[in-house]
Write an enzyme that holds these catalytic residues in place. Structure first.
Site, PDB file in Angstrom:
ATOM      1  N   ASP A 186     -24.293 -81.384  31.798  1.00 24.14           N
ATOM      2  CA  ASP A 186     -23.740 -82.061  32.968  1.00 24.14           C
ATOM      3  C   ASP A 186     -22.699 -83.082  32.505  1.00 24.14           C
ATOM      4  O   ASP A 186     -23.016 -84.007  31.754  1.00 24.14           O
ATOM      5  CB  ASP A 186     -24.873 -82.761  33.724  1.00 24.14           C
TER       6      ASP A 186
ATOM      7  N   GLU B  63     -21.466 -78.862  36.062  1.00 25.02           N
ATOM      8  CA  GLU B  63     -22.804 -78.750  35.477  1.00 25.02           C
ATOM      9  C   GLU B  63     -23.312 -77.330  35.566  1.00 25.02           C
ATOM     10  O   GLU B  63     -22.920 -76.571  36.445  1.00 25.02           O
ATOM     11  CB  GLU B  63     -23.774 -79.714  36.168  1.00 25.02           C
TER      12      GLU B  63
END
Length: 347
Positions: free
Chosen positions: A10, A102
């Site tokens: 992420d 992400e």
């Protein structure tokens, strides 16, 4: 796919990180990226002073008088998101994106050590090749990997091993369980159930009646440790989107037609670069203030990534529809197909 440890990668404060690549002198200062006068992303110095995504820019300035506001560079952000997902795909045998910044990664790891090594490589390459900090979590299931990446922020790597996983499957607040909505949490909290362990106190039928069959099964699986651990890759893009705001920070406002034209140009350029053609288009009009989005759809008889062709479709959609004052627009090319599979297509 592998049943070994998974990664959740992420990017940290993604919009702000993209902006700061060309403004490194601002990295230590509080910076917020603004989309339609609302904070879309704040870097960590700004977050430390209470600035959060979703607040009005003027409110953020009151919270943090020294805050530096930058209008979102949507083109750069979209291209950085594609480059990041391409990097993830290069580092893993299967990638399941959750958003442009992400994704879950199956790197074929057979042990936590192999997963950690792969996570360090993802982070190293993202920093070296894209100048974007990425936090990585390692866990046995998707939920654990996602919780680990949260714990890794900012710009770190965290592993949730068996001992910590067992603790979380009992003590984790329901509000922190990925994929569990606020309404479900409220219904359970009304019965005094605030953690995963509290689910043991009610019969399954009661849980199903409160939350629905699918959510009841998911919650039981999370509590028992049998929740989702499979990375489901997206083999081929079926859509590409570009969006923007009519208003921004320290820039002229844009009309709906001007904004639509910009979005079409951007998304068609990305489609061409990816070797994709589209035969459908969805225009999502995001109204000022309250109210639902307006969704308009158009098509072309033959797949194309020609911005002139799709601009004509968008102009026609706007001309024959009553579009309210807008906060922003999203243009999505649909029914994408590889260009090399389409014969006799005119660009």
């Amino acid at each position: 796919m592998s049943r070994g440890p998974l990664l959740h990668a992420d990017a940290d404060a993604f919009f702000a990180s993209v902006v700061l690549r060309s403004r490194p002198h601002l990295a230590a200062l509080p910076v917020a990226v603004v989309a339609h006068v609302v904070v879309a992303s704040a870097n960590y110095p700004a977050r430390a002073r209470g600035v959060r995504a979703g607040v009005l820019a003027q409110q953020a300035l009151l919270q943090c008088p020294g805050l530096i506001l930058v209008d979102v560079p949507q083109d750069e952000v979209e291209e950085a998101g594609e480059a990041l997902l391409d990097l993830f795909r290069d580092c893993a045998r299967a990638v399941e994106p959750g958003s442009m910044e992400e994704a879950f990664l199956d790197v074929g790891a057979r042990s936590p050590e192999e997963a950690v090594a792969a996570g360090h490589e993802v982070r190293r390459r993202a920093a070296a090749e894209l100048a974007i900090p990425v936090s990585v979590g390692v866990g046995r299931t998707k939920l654990m990997a996602k919780l680990a990446s949260r714990a890794a922020k900012p710009d770190g790597l965290h592993v949730i091993g068996p001992g910590r996983e067992a603790e979380l499957r009992a003590a984790l607040p329901l509000r922190d369980v990925w994929g569990v909505g606020a309404r479900t949490v409220e219904r359970l909290e009304s019965l005094g159930i605030t953690t995963l362990a509290g689910l043991d106190d009610i019969p399954y039928e009661t849980l199903r009646r409160l939350c629905g069959t699918a959510m009841a099964r998911r919650l039981r699986a999370v509590r028992e440790g049998s929740d989702d651990a499979v990375v489901r890759p997206v083999e081929r893009r079926s859509t590409l989107s570009s969006e923007g705001a009519t208003k921004g920070y320290a820039r002229p406002d844009r009309t709906a037609a001007e904004l639509a034209e910009m979005c079409v140009e951007r998304v068609c350029r990305r489609a061409e670069r990816a070797g994709l053609l589209a035969s459908g288009l969805t225009l999502t009009a995001l109204p000022e203030g309250e109210g639902p989005a307006r969704v308009l759809k158009g098509s072309r008889p033959a797949p194309t990534a020609n911005p002139r062709a799709w601009s004509g479709v968008v102009r026609a959609l706007l001309a024959r529809s009553e579009v309210p004052p807008l906060a922003g627009l999203r243009v999505t090319l649909t029914a994408l197909v590889p260009a090399d599979r389409v014969q006799d297509t005119l660009f």
